[in-house]
Design an enzyme around this catalytic site. Structure first.
Site, short mmCIF file in Angstrom:
data_model
loop_
_atom_site.label_atom_id
_atom_site.label_comp_id
_atom_site.label_asym_id
_atom_site.label_seq_id
_atom_site.Cartn_x
_atom_site.Cartn_y
_atom_site.Cartn_z
CB ILE A 12 -4.96 -31.76 -25.96
CG1 ILE A 12 -5.36 -30.83 -24.72
CG2 ILE A 12 -4.06 -32.59 -25.34
CD1 ILE A 12 -5.92 -31.20 -23.57
N GLY A 13 -3.45 -32.01 -29.02
CA GLY A 13 -2.98 -33.14 -30.04
C GLY A 13 -2.37 -34.23 -29.59
CD GLU A 72 -4.87 -33.16 -20.09
OE1 GLU A 72 -5.84 -33.96 -20.30
OE2 GLU A 72 -4.01 -33.16 -20.64
#
Length: 384
Positions: free
Chosen positions: A131-132, A251
């Site tokens: 996850i960036g 998420e």
């Protein structure tokens, strides 16, 4: 003040009951040699072979269209598989992010070329994602992103730093949240998402972050005029904020938000079996009741996702109170049993306790800090 509804979760159909039994048998075989200490790593466990076995057995990409390697099962059936994985302490890290949020985001926003390139390989357990999102000095304030991607013909040139990227040193891709126009003062405007190949991106450097437990799963990603093909733009340029909010609903809502410390509860009950204590029985009963409530809330969110409802607010609630539950369990355990946490101990309980004590502080950060989540909840209640 407005009420926040949590619809009743779907009932367990015969298909769901059969799936749970079938999957438990699969896990029993796959995890037969995994120790309690290893099981306590839960979704920090990274095992490509296990992820490939999950894919081969049809347990990844469960809700996705068959044309992309999926199985067109329900969100609730997928929730059963996720829940059982976490409860059993399966090493899900190699497929976790890809299956949970990256794949669904690509289905929703990606081009046909991106879908064909990536989705079938995730469903087979062959591709791992990170996850960036997070950046230094901005915490969970994603709108403050400073990482910049400038279009230059057929490529974007990316400059900036991302932090806390789980398994970036192992993964194949990240979905990078960046700014394609404007400045951080523009907040939500001008943000976009790029699919970044972690193995083949010139100008990208990945550096390890070793956590309190001495483990390496976090990383910094440094982009210095890094070259990303323009064909890897996910969705539309400038729509990154709406896209990332959609991604965060996946998420924040799952059972990983209250089952990260479940192996400690298992070991605690095992130790207490040999002791007669009314106080301990009462405490374990209360913990179990809280766990049951959290499970019902999470299952409610799974039902909302199945019905294509916006579950962002409810997911934030599950994440917040789930983190409180997970982080509080080590203190409860230490009040009941006089045992020092020791990662090298022969005792399963002491080694599991040590692992949970070391990792628990981060659980109110991942997926959004407590302060950010409570701001979202306050707005949902109409008090902010």
């Amino acid at each position: 003040m407005s009420a926040i509804p949590f619809p009743a979760p779907p009932a367990d159909s015969d298909a769901v009951v059969a799936l749970r039994a079938e999957f438990r048998a699969f896990l029993a075989e796959q995890l037969k040699d995994r120790s309690p200490r290893q099981r306590s790593d839960n979704w920090y466990g990274y095992d490509r072979a296990f992820s490939r076995a999950m894919g081969q057995a049809g347990y990844l990409g469960m809700t996705w269209p068959k044309q992309y390697g999926g199985h067109e099962r329900t969100a609730f059936e997928r929730a059963v598989v996720v829940e059982e994985c976490l409860a059993a302490g399966a090493p899900v890290g190699a497929h976790w992010i890809a299956d949970r949020q990256s794949g669904p985001s690509i289905i929703k926003f990606g081009t046909e070329e991106q879908k064909q390139l990536i989705l079938p390989r995730i469903a087979k357990g062959e591709l791992s994602f990170g996850i960036g999102m997070s950046e230094p000095d901005s915490g969970s304030d994603l709108a403050a992103t400073r990482t910049k991607a400038v279009r230059d013909g057929d490529v974007y040139r990316v400059t900036g730093t991302k932090v806390w990227t789980s398994f970036a040193h192992e993964a194949d891709y990240v979905i990078l949240f960046c700014r394609t126009s404007g400045t951080p003062a523009d907040r939500h405007k001008g943000t976009s998402q790029l699919l970044v190949d972690l193995k083949n991106t010139p100008g990208l450097t990945i550096r390890p972050i070793i956590d309190l437990a001495g483990q390496h799963h976090f990383n910094e990603m440094h982009f210095e005029d890094a070259v990303v093909p323009a064909s890897m733009l996910l969705g539309e340029e400038g729509q990154g904020w709406d896209q990332v909010m959609s991604e965060l609903a996946f998420e924040r809502s799952g059972p990983e938000r209250f089952l990260s410390s479940i192996e400690l509860l298992v070991q605690l009950i095992e130790v207490l079996k040999t002791r007669q204590s009314d106080a301990a029985q009462i405490t374990v009963g209360r913990v179990t009741a809280r766990l049951a409530v959290l499970r019902r809330l999470s299952r409610s969110v799974a039902g909302m996702l199945q019905n294509h409802q916006d579950a962002g607010l409810q997911a934030s609630i599950v994440k917040d109170i789930g983190a409180l539950f997970e982080q509080g369990l080590p203190d409860i355990a230490r009040e009941l049993i006089d045992c020092e946490p020791d990662p090298r101990a022969a005792s399963a309980y002491a080694s599991v306790l040590a692992n949970i004590v070391h990792n628990a502080p981060s659980w109110s950060l991942r997926g959004g800090t407590r302060e950010i989540l409570r701001g979202i909840i306050a707005r949902g209640l109409g008090t902010r």
